[in-house]
Design an enzyme around this catalytic site. Structure first.
Site: not given
Ligand code: NAD
Length: 361
Positions: A15, A75, A94, A96, A118, A134, A220, A270
């Site tokens: 990107r 990144k 970003y 993290h 983020e 996301s 959950s 991440d």
């Molecule tokens: N790996 C990647 O390439 C990549 C890309 C984008 C986002 N992400 C990561 O994905 C993750 C989620 O991002 P998002 O935008 O969906 O966040 P978000 O805030 O929209 O959603 C997170 C959800 O998790 C829930 N939650 C929190 N603790 C919980 C638990 N113990 N049990 C169940 N649910 C719980 C919250 O209520 C919320 O609805 C983040 O860590 C983000 O950094 C990773």
């Protein structure tokens, strides 16, 4: 303002933090935009397209960092880039940092002002710069999980949607935010049996309306997850506690409840990972196995589809970039509470409370 956009140097990252449309907006307002030669190639954007909108092409990254005041990246800076940062730089990318203490120390020592995409948060508590990536990562999570379930790739050998007379696979999505909802929508589209877990009742209410009966929502808890793990073919971890390290929602001991060669996709990797057994992987070597369970833990999943991701990301970041460039970082941070929430490091201090707490400083 001199705005510099280097080529991303993280492995498998294609990107770029600006598009020709963004260059046009900045140059039209009198800003100087510097783009590193070839920086757009991974997203199919040629240098000439940036030049046509008024950008200047700079041959190498050190020269670009030397000239720029506002550095836009995708990144986090890699170890070799951190020494190029100075106290008069503003870095917008970003970061993290909650899971990266060494990088956090490097950024503190640089003296630069570091604003993390983020943790930019709007007045309604949403994360506008995390949401587009996301959405992409959520959709990839199900695609990747479906693929890794195929036998030749080490999976159980089950088709997500089944066929007439043969049951569909069971998909658990833990965390029903932007990632989780998009992962679930693709799983629904592939005709799997889908269960979405979240610890927020309000979130589950929203999802229930979106899914219109095509997926189940589950409050959950450790017990609820343990009860469903034996049925799961694919588990997608997508929890987030803003700014903090991800909580572990599946422990190593709980892997023994799962079917052999089931697949875990840890999108929260991440933020340190939400399965105890997760460790970061790359697109070139995306999976590993623990106790017979395939783990897919790619830290930059949207990097796999850079054409979609670059435009989705820059559509969201551009208003903030314009604010930083037009007013200068100090005034922009005064004016915008969303940008202030994004401030992670300034004058050698960790500013964001959740990041500071995660780092123990
Ligand atoms: N790996 C990647 O390439 C990549 C890309 C984008 C986002 N992400 C990561 O994905 C993750 C989620 O991002 P998002 O935008 O969906 O966040 P978000 O805030 O929209 O959603 C997170 C959800 O998790 C829930 N939650 C929190 N603790 C919980 C638990 N113990 N049990 C169940 N649910 C719980 C919250 O209520 C919320 O609805 C983040 O860590 C983000 O950094 C990773």
């Amino acid at each position: 303002m001199r705005v510099g956009v280097p080529t991303e140097s993280k492995i498998d990252e294609y990107r770029i933090a600006i598009t020709p449309a963004g260059v046009r907006e900045l140059t039209a307002r009198g800003h100087d935009v510097l783009v590193q030669a070839g920086a757009g190639a991974g997203s199919a954007i040629a240098d000439a397209e940036f030049v046509a909108q008024g950008a200047r092409i700079i041959d190498d990254a050190p020269a670009l960092f030397a000239e720029a005041e506002l550095v836009l990246k995708v990144k986090e800076p890699q170890a070799h880039e951190v020494p190029w940062l100075r106290p008069d730089h503003t870095l917008f990318t970003y970061l993290h940092l909650a899971a990266e203490p060494e990088l956090a120390r490097g950024l503190q020592q640089s003296g630069a002002t570091c604003i993390a995409y983020e943790t930019v948060e709007d007045a309604d508590g949403r994360l506008p710069l995390l949401a587009p990536m996301s959405e992409v990562a959520g959709k990839i999570a199900t695609q990747a999980g479906a693929f890794m379930l195929e036998k030749p790739l080490g999976g159980r050998g089950i088709l997500l949607g089944g066929v007439p007379g043969v049951a569909a696979a069971t998909v658990l999505v833990i965390g029903g935010g932007a990632v989780g909802m998009n992962a679930a929508l693709i799983a629904i589209g592939m005709q799997a049996d889908v269960f979405v877990f979240d610890s927020s009742i309000d979130k589950l209410r929203e999802l229930d309306i979106v899914f219109a009966g095509r997926a189940s929502t589950v409050f959950s808890s450790t017990l609820a997850i343990e009860q469903m793990l034996p049925m799961a073919d694919l588990v997608i971890g997508a929890v987030l506690v803003h700014g903090a390290r991800a909580p572990h929602v599946v422990t190593r001991a709980q892997l023994s409840l799962m079917r052999q060669h089931a697949v875990l996709v840890d999108v929260s990797i991440d933020q340190g990972g939400c399965f105890e057994t997760s460790r970061p992987t790359t697109h070139s070597d995306p999976t590993f196995e623990v106790d017979g369970i395939t783990h897919y833990c790619v830290t930059n999943m949207p990097g796999a589809v850079p054409i979609t991701s670059t435009y989705a990301l820059t559509n969201a970041t551009l208003p903030y970039v314009l604010e930083l460039a037009d007013h200068g970082p100090a005034e922009a941070l005064e004016r915008s509470s969303a940008l202030r929430m994004g401030l992670n490091v300034r004058d050698g201090e960790i500013i964001h409370p959740a990041v500071a707490e995660a780092l123990g400083v």
